[in-house]
Scaffold this motif. Sequence first.
Motif, PDB file in Angstrom:
ATOM      1  N   SER A  48       6.333  16.484   1.907  1.00 54.54           N
ATOM      2  CA  SER A  48       5.458  17.107   0.916  1.00 54.54           C
ATOM      3  C   SER A  48       5.275  18.570   1.279  1.00 54.54           C
ATOM      4  O   SER A  48       5.344  18.936   2.459  1.00 54.54           O
ATOM      5  CB  SER A  48       4.096  16.398   0.914  1.00 54.54           C
ATOM      6  OG  SER A  48       3.180  17.083   0.098  1.00 54.54           O
ATOM      7  N   CYS A  79      -1.047  16.231   3.961  1.00 55.27           N
ATOM      8  CA  CYS A  79      -1.352  14.840   3.651  1.00 55.27           C
ATOM      9  C   CYS A  79      -1.886  14.167   4.910  1.00 55.27           C
ATOM     10  O   CYS A  79      -1.524  14.548   6.023  1.00 55.27           O
ATOM     11  CB  CYS A  79      -0.130  14.117   3.091  1.00 55.27           C
ATOM     12  SG  CYS A  79       1.396  14.315   4.020  1.00 55.27           S
ATOM     13  N   CYS A 138       0.166  13.235   8.286  1.00 58.21           N
ATOM     14  CA  CYS A 138       1.496  13.858   8.224  1.00 58.21           C
ATOM     15  C   CYS A 138       1.681  14.870   9.347  1.00 58.21           C
ATOM     16  O   CYS A 138       0.719  15.461   9.826  1.00 58.21           O
ATOM     17  CB  CYS A 138       1.706  14.551   6.876  1.00 58.21           C
ATOM     18  SG  CYS A 138       1.911  13.402   5.521  1.00 58.21           S
TER      19      CYS A 138
END
Length: 173
Positions: A51, A55, A58
């Motif tokens: 991404s 997140c 992450c």
Amino acid sequence: MQASFLRSTAVRSTALAIAVLVPIALAGCMWRPQEPITHAPRADVGLHSASREPCPGCLERKGPDGQTVYLRRRPLLSAQHIAAVSKVIDIGGGYAIQLDFKPEVQDRVRSVSEEQIGELIAWVAQERVLSVAVNRGVFSSGMLLSGITAEEADQIYTAMTGDPTQRRPSLER
């Protein structure tokens, strides 16, 4: 006289066509695509869901373009799924990295790739992001990382395999 002239012109035209086309056809038959430069993957190679936005849980990394990318910790696919990594010439005549997946995991690979269509994915090795792209299709037996320069192909190949060879497949056909 006119018929004999036409006949001799036709014979000459046919002979010329044979003299020109046969060697070209034979050369095409004798051309063999260059063998790819192939090696097994390193144990730490993995395909991660990625991404551009932070997140939860992450890993934050820099992509090859210098932009920040956020990786899911658990890879979607790993070295245990890959049979071979190769430096190849793609159909457009540019350098590429080809990943061939083991036959016994191709259903899993297909399932993962279907789930990731339209999503950002990243190949990682040695904790370094090697490529980031939006998955545009389903793959199962293999996939191609294309649109890269010769130097990028060398870097990705070396990071994925540990093989520092600078040999490249020839762009000559």
